[in-house]
Design a protein around this motif. Structure first.
Motif, PDB file in Angstrom:
ATOM      1  N   GLU A 237       4.965  -7.671   7.869  1.00  0.00           N
ATOM      2  CA  GLU A 237       6.289  -6.459   8.058  1.00  0.00           C
ATOM      3  C   GLU A 237       7.765  -7.059   8.445  1.00  0.00           C
ATOM      4  O   GLU A 237       8.600  -6.202   8.477  1.00  0.00           O
ATOM      5  N   ILE A 238       7.796  -8.519   8.907  1.00  0.00           N
ATOM      6  CA  ILE A 238       8.991  -8.892   9.177  1.00  0.00           C
ATOM      7  C   ILE A 238       9.367 -10.242   8.269  1.00  0.00           C
ATOM      8  O   ILE A 238      10.182 -11.134   8.836  1.00  0.00           O
ATOM      9  N   ASN A 239       8.692 -10.205   7.132  1.00  0.00           N
ATOM     10  CA  ASN A 239       9.236 -11.034   6.096  1.00  0.00           C
ATOM     11  C   ASN A 239      10.124 -10.499   4.887  1.00  0.00           C
ATOM     12  O   ASN A 239      10.035  -9.198   4.796  1.00  0.00           O
ATOM     13  N   ASP A 240      11.083 -11.258   4.355  1.00  0.00           N
ATOM     14  CA  ASP A 240      11.725 -10.796   3.278  1.00  0.00           C
ATOM     15  C   ASP A 240      10.839 -10.405   2.059  1.00  0.00           C
ATOM     16  O   ASP A 240      10.895  -9.251   1.311  1.00  0.00           O
ATOM     17  N   VAL A 241      10.013 -11.066   1.851  1.00  0.00           N
ATOM     18  CA  VAL A 241       8.782 -10.773   0.850  1.00  0.00           C
ATOM     19  C   VAL A 241       7.494 -10.830   1.365  1.00  0.00           C
ATOM     20  O   VAL A 241       7.223 -11.897   1.920  1.00  0.00           O
ATOM     21  N   ALA A 242       6.409  -9.887   1.019  1.00  0.00           N
ATOM     22  CA  ALA A 242       5.373 -10.304   1.614  1.00  0.00           C
ATOM     23  C   ALA A 242       4.230  -9.602   0.573  1.00  0.00           C
ATOM     24  O   ALA A 242       4.428  -8.440   0.038  1.00  0.00           O
ATOM     25  N   PHE A 243       3.103  -9.985   0.397  1.00  0.00           N
ATOM     26  CA  PHE A 243       1.979  -9.839  -0.547  1.00  0.00           C
ATOM     27  C   PHE A 243       0.780  -9.747   0.450  1.00  0.00           C
ATOM     28  O   PHE A 243       0.463 -10.542   0.888  1.00  0.00           O
ATOM     29  N   VAL A 244       0.266  -8.289   0.540  1.00  0.00           N
ATOM     30  CA  VAL A 244      -0.826  -8.016   1.400  1.00  0.00           C
ATOM     31  C   VAL A 244      -2.034  -7.602   0.354  1.00  0.00           C
ATOM     32  O   VAL A 244      -1.953  -6.609  -0.485  1.00  0.00           O
ATOM     33  N   GLY A 245      -2.976  -8.212   0.817  1.00  0.00           N
ATOM     34  CA  GLY A 245      -4.400  -7.879  -0.051  1.00  0.00           C
ATOM     35  C   GLY A 245      -4.892  -6.416   0.108  1.00  0.00           C
ATOM     36  O   GLY A 245      -4.792  -5.820   1.086  1.00  0.00           O
ATOM     37  N   VAL A 246      -5.102  -5.835  -1.091  1.00  0.00           N
ATOM     38  CA  VAL A 246      -5.750  -4.524  -1.201  1.00  0.00           C
ATOM     39  C   VAL A 246      -6.545  -4.431  -2.298  1.00  0.00           C
ATOM     40  O   VAL A 246      -6.465  -5.297  -3.360  1.00  0.00           O
ATOM     41  N   GLU A 247      -7.396  -3.436  -2.333  1.00  0.00           N
ATOM     42  CA  GLU A 247      -8.395  -3.157  -3.585  1.00  0.00           C
ATOM     43  C   GLU A 247      -7.862  -1.912  -4.220  1.00  0.00           C
ATOM     44  O   GLU A 247      -7.742  -0.640  -3.652  1.00  0.00           O
ATOM     45  N   HIS A 248      -7.479  -2.047  -5.450  1.00  0.00           N
ATOM     46  CA  HIS A 248      -6.917  -1.086  -6.368  1.00  0.00           C
ATOM     47  C   HIS A 248      -8.166  -0.183  -6.852  1.00  0.00           C
ATOM     48  O   HIS A 248      -9.234  -0.850  -7.231  1.00  0.00           O
ATOM     49  N   PRO A 249      -8.172   0.993  -6.999  1.00  0.00           N
ATOM     50  CA  PRO A 249      -9.541   1.720  -7.279  1.00  0.00           C
ATOM     51  C   PRO A 249      -9.607   1.420  -8.831  1.00  0.00           C
ATOM     52  O   PRO A 249     -11.076   1.370  -9.192  1.00  0.00           O
ATOM     53  N   THR A 250      -8.973   1.098  -9.789  1.00  0.00           N
ATOM     54  CA  THR A 250      -9.334   0.711 -10.961  1.00  0.00           C
ATOM     55  C   THR A 250      -8.929  -0.859 -11.364  1.00  0.00           C
ATOM     56  O   THR A 250      -9.631  -1.235 -12.267  1.00  0.00           O
ATOM     57  N   LEU A 251      -8.092  -1.294 -10.715  1.00  0.00           N
ATOM     58  CA  LEU A 251      -7.427  -2.582 -11.145  1.00  0.00           C
ATOM     59  C   LEU A 251      -8.128  -3.758 -10.559  1.00  0.00           C
ATOM     60  O   LEU A 251      -7.917  -5.028 -10.552  1.00  0.00           O
ATOM     61  N   GLY A 252      -8.744  -3.448  -9.269  1.00  0.00           N
ATOM     62  CA  GLY A 252      -9.473  -4.429  -8.631  1.00  0.00           C
ATOM     63  C   GLY A 252      -8.763  -5.134  -7.396  1.00  0.00           C
ATOM     64  O   GLY A 252      -7.799  -4.541  -6.799  1.00  0.00           O
ATOM     65  N   ALA A 253      -9.209  -6.231  -7.007  1.00  0.00           N
ATOM     66  CA  ALA A 253      -8.160  -6.798  -5.896  1.00  0.00           C
ATOM     67  C   ALA A 253      -7.046  -7.386  -6.243  1.00  0.00           C
ATOM     68  O   ALA A 253      -6.943  -8.004  -7.431  1.00  0.00           O
ATOM     69  N   GLY A 254      -5.822  -7.226  -5.360  1.00  0.00           N
ATOM     70  CA  GLY A 254      -4.582  -7.581  -5.593  1.00  0.00           C
ATOM     71  C   GLY A 254      -3.587  -7.438  -4.432  1.00  0.00           C
ATOM     72  O   GLY A 254      -4.398  -7.583  -3.298  1.00  0.00           O
ATOM     73  N   TYR A 255      -2.641  -7.322  -4.881  1.00  0.00           N
ATOM     74  CA  TYR A 255      -1.639  -7.408  -3.447  1.00  0.00           C
ATOM     75  C   TYR A 255      -0.721  -5.931  -3.552  1.00  0.00           C
ATOM     76  O   TYR A 255      -0.176  -5.315  -4.477  1.00  0.00           O
ATOM     77  N   ASP A 256      -0.464  -5.559  -2.425  1.00  0.00           N
ATOM     78  CA  ASP A 256       0.521  -4.567  -1.979  1.00  0.00           C
ATOM     79  C   ASP A 256       1.787  -5.167  -1.485  1.00  0.00           C
ATOM     80  O   ASP A 256       1.928  -6.292  -0.884  1.00  0.00           O
ATOM     81  N   LEU A 257       2.975  -4.804  -2.162  1.00  0.00           N
ATOM     82  CA  LEU A 257       4.293  -5.633  -2.308  1.00  0.00           C
ATOM     83  C   LEU A 257       5.208  -5.010  -1.068  1.00  0.00           C
ATOM     84  O   LEU A 257       5.579  -3.805  -1.213  1.00  0.00           O
ATOM     85  N   TRP A 258       5.555  -5.883  -0.342  1.00  0.00           N
ATOM     86  CA  TRP A 258       6.602  -5.255   0.931  1.00  0.00           C
ATOM     87  C   TRP A 258       7.871  -6.153   0.483  1.00  0.00           C
ATOM     88  O   TRP A 258       7.759  -7.296   0.490  1.00  0.00           O
ATOM     89  N   VAL A 259       8.926  -5.702   1.031  1.00  0.00           N
ATOM     90  CA  VAL A 259      10.237  -6.355   0.784  1.00  0.00           C
ATOM     91  C   VAL A 259      11.201  -5.853   1.895  1.00  0.00           C
ATOM     92  O   VAL A 259      11.310  -4.673   2.464  1.00  0.00           O
ATOM     93  N   GLY A 260      12.110  -6.707   2.407  1.00  0.00           N
ATOM     94  CA  GLY A 260      13.137  -6.396   3.304  1.00  0.00           C
ATOM     95  C   GLY A 260      12.932  -6.285   4.711  1.00  0.00           C
ATOM     96  O   GLY A 260      13.653  -5.800   5.494  1.00  0.00           O
ATOM     97  N   GLY A 261      11.852  -7.211   5.200  1.00  0.00           N
ATOM     98  CA  GLY A 261      11.954  -7.302   6.829  1.00  0.00           C
ATOM     99  C   GLY A 261      12.561  -8.529   7.410  1.00  0.00           C
ATOM    100  O   GLY A 261      12.970  -9.501   6.780  1.00  0.00           O
ATOM    101  N   GLY A 262      12.920  -8.533   8.612  1.00  0.00           N
ATOM    102  CA  GLY A 262      13.285  -9.486   9.450  1.00  0.00           C
ATOM    103  C   GLY A 262      13.745  -8.899  10.795  1.00  0.00           C
ATOM    104  O   GLY A 262      14.154  -7.697  10.926  1.00  0.00           O
ATOM    105  N   LEU A 263      13.964  -9.899  11.646  1.00  0.00           N
ATOM    106  CA  LEU A 263      14.308  -9.561  12.992  1.00  0.00           C
ATOM    107  C   LEU A 263      15.593  -9.757  13.523  1.00  0.00           C
ATOM    108  O   LEU A 263      16.748  -9.479  13.037  1.00  0.00           O
ATOM    109  N   SER A 264      15.877 -10.975  14.284  1.00  0.00           N
ATOM    110  CA  SER A 264      17.286 -11.498  14.917  1.00  0.00           C
ATOM    111  C   SER A 264      17.859 -10.159  15.663  1.00  0.00           C
ATOM    112  O   SER A 264      17.392  -9.384  16.264  1.00  0.00           O
TER     113      SER A 264
END
Length: 573
Positions: A237-264
């Motif tokens: 949640e705090i990275n500029d881009v992140a790929f989080v493992g997820v199981e798609h109901p028809t496409l199988g295992a892959g990634y959920d895409l997150w964008v735009g996290g950061g702290l400072s």
């Protein structure tokens, strides 16, 4: 890794355009053109920052520290993992008033890039040897899965590079306005409950894009994280881009895409784009997100140049459209969100691998180790039948591939050198940044302060073992390298006034933050209370007081974060 010199921005996707008809330009290459709007942007265009390596090897390492010009010393050196470290004896009250040359020493912090935190024992032993020979035995495990060394002289850097690269390691783009180290699950490829192994994606991104001159001039740093483990163990949640493992109901295992996290100083959690990324597509999607940032990121003001500011203005829907239409050339399928984790993501303790072997996660104290200690780790790991370790985003170390019958002897041997698989609750969940000991930005000391507090708290709060372990993050300045806004108890270093009216090192307190991988239903930022500050010497007293108040006031099943966000201010003091 070296790269050819380049004196202008990449042309692909970054064609210069006329300025905006009205309003002040933000330095977006695809909107405002590529004319530099500040000195940082100018020096990056004058000479490819990666090309400084040749000057380090052929000039500065031979002629010494005084031969290094300012734009290289305070700019381009970062592209090879080098920062000047703080000169000893300068108190934190002077951090903001002195110029860089007044704050800095003639020595460097050197950051070894370790994508995915993956090390062989040969590589670990090489890092240990470099620490012993060139860094006065120093070593810190960071919350970015790097190793940081200190007291490095420029004369030693070519030999350090030679040793690292001989075993497949580097410092390439460990710092700078580039794609930084890629966080990866410490149990990638071995966990029994892993959804998808991110190792091939990390390796392909590293092979294709680390050191690529077309990505060596981003608006600011760019942080990535990839995991296929259900604990979501890469603080996505705090990275500029992140790929989080997820199981798609028809496409199988892959990634959920997150964008735009950061702290400072302007924290913002990443957002889901709502797409599903197949494993074989992930490197190209990563490349697309980086190029969106390169071409549309704000370059006029460095404190507004992270990707999170662009996403805040655009929103996730527009970002997805630009990514798909301009950079991928095709739409991505909609995808489901990953489930909420039901286990901690620090991997401390003994766990079964999918092949019948075991992995053992151990905790130093807030990431502080040493070269001799790392050498001992390599020796012990090999002596107990393994040849691989992983570093974690929580300043921990994980030993892979341990035969079941060797686990107990290994655990005891590691305990003997200060690395425990059975840490107390505060040691397990504590992290701390470099602090004033070495960092030019720091205002207070962190590592020793955190260590003392941990020892005291675990002595005093032994009667509260029924509580879920709480995260304690200690940071030396406002920049949040130790992720203070996402801790149960986050501490931001500053000078405060004690009971006698004296100015002393202390902290502003953040309470109730957390990420999905830290026993939270959802990620959230911590709460601050007006005027709530503690001295460094009074840190343990404060934490004890607020934890006991939580234990007394909490409702059934209520987490510390939930309580901290609903409690009256007086209860938090």
């Amino acid at each position: 890794m070296t790269s050819p010199a380049r004196t202008s921005p990449p042309t692909a996707g970054a064609t210069a355009r006329p300025p905006r008809p009205s309003g002040r330009p933000n330095g977006q290459w695809k909107v405002d053109g590529t004319t530099p709007l500040n000195h940082n942007e100018a020096f990056k265009q004058e000479s490819d920052p990666l090309a400084v390596r040749e000057r380090i090897e052929s000039v500065y390492a031979l002629q010494g520290f005084d031969s290094i010009p300012d734009d290289d010393l305070h700019g381009r050196f970062r592209w090879w993992g080098l920062y000047t470290q703080r000169r000893p004896g300068i108190d934190g009250g002077r951090t903001a008033t002195l110029e860089p040359h007044e704050l800095e020493d003639r020595y460097f912090m050197l950051r070894v890039r370790i994508d995915g935190g993956a090390l062989t024992t040969e590589q670990l032993r090489t890092v240990a040897g470099i620490s012993e020979d060139f860094a006065r035995g120093t070593a810190d495990l960071t919350d970015r899965q790097n190793v940081q060394l200190h007291w490095v002289e420029v004369e030693s850097v070519p030999e350090i590079w030679r040793r690292l690269e001989a075993v497949g390691l580097s410092t390439t783009e460990a710092c700078g306005d580039v794609p930084r180290v890629i966080l990866g699950s410490p149990v990638a490829g071995i966990a029994r409950d892993e959804l998808v192994d991110p190792t091939p994606v990390i390796e392909e991104i590293q092979r294709r894009f680390v050191g690529d001159p077309s990505l060596a001039n981003l608006p600011r740093k760019f942080k990535s994280a990839i995991t296929g483990h259900p604990s979501q163990d890469v603080v996505h949640e705090i990275n500029d881009v992140a790929f989080v493992g997820v199981e798609h109901p028809t496409l199988g295992a892959g990634y959920d895409l997150w964008v735009g996290g950061g702290l400072s100083t302007a924290p913002r959690l990443a957002e889901r784009l709502g797409v599903f990324v197949a494993p074989e597509q992930a490197p190209d999607v990563w490349h697309g997100v980086v190029r969106v940032f390169r071409d549309y990121g704000y370059r006029r003001l460095r404190n507004k140049a992270r990707l999170k500011f662009l996403l805040a203005d655009w929103g996730a829907e527009r970002f997805r459209q630009v990514l798909e239409r301009e950079y991928l050339g095709h739409p991505l399928p909609d995808g489901p969100a990953a489930p909420v984790p039901d286990q901690p993501g620090d991997h401390v303790g003994v766990h079964a691998q999918k092949d019948g072997l075991r992995y053992v996660g151990v905790s130093p104290v807030v990431g502080r180790v040493s070269g001799p200690q790392l050498r001992q780790v390599a020796d012990l790991v090999e002596a107990h039948g393994s040849g691989r370790v992983r570093l974690t985003p929580h300043q921990k170390l994980v030993v892979l591939d341990v035969p079941p019958e060797r686990v107990d002897p290994l655990v005891e041997a590691l305990e003997g050198i200060g690395l425990t698989a059975r840490p107390g609750p505060f040691r397990r969940r504590a992290i701390a940044c470099t602090g004033i000991e070495y960092c030019k930005l720091a205002i207070v000391e962190t590592k020793a302060t955190a260590s003392r507090a941990i020892t005291t708290l675990e002595e005093r709060l032994g009667d509260l073992a029924h509580l879920t372990p709480l995260s304690l993050h200690v940071n030396g300045c406002p920049n949040s390298c130790a992720r203070i806004q996402t801790a149960d108890i986050g501490l931001k270093g500053q000078i405060v006034q004690d009971d006698d009216g004296d100015q002393v090192p202390g902290f502003q307190v953040h309470l109730g933050g957390g990420l999905a991988s830290q026993d939270r239903d959802e990620a959230g930022l911590g709460r601050t209370v007006r005027g709530l500050k503690v001295t460094a010497d009074g840190l343990a007293d404060y934490v004890e007081r607020v934890v006991r108040r939580y234990d007394a006031d909490r409702a059934e099943g209520e987490t510390f974060g939930q309580w901290a966000h609903r409690a009256d201010e007086e209860a938090l003091r």
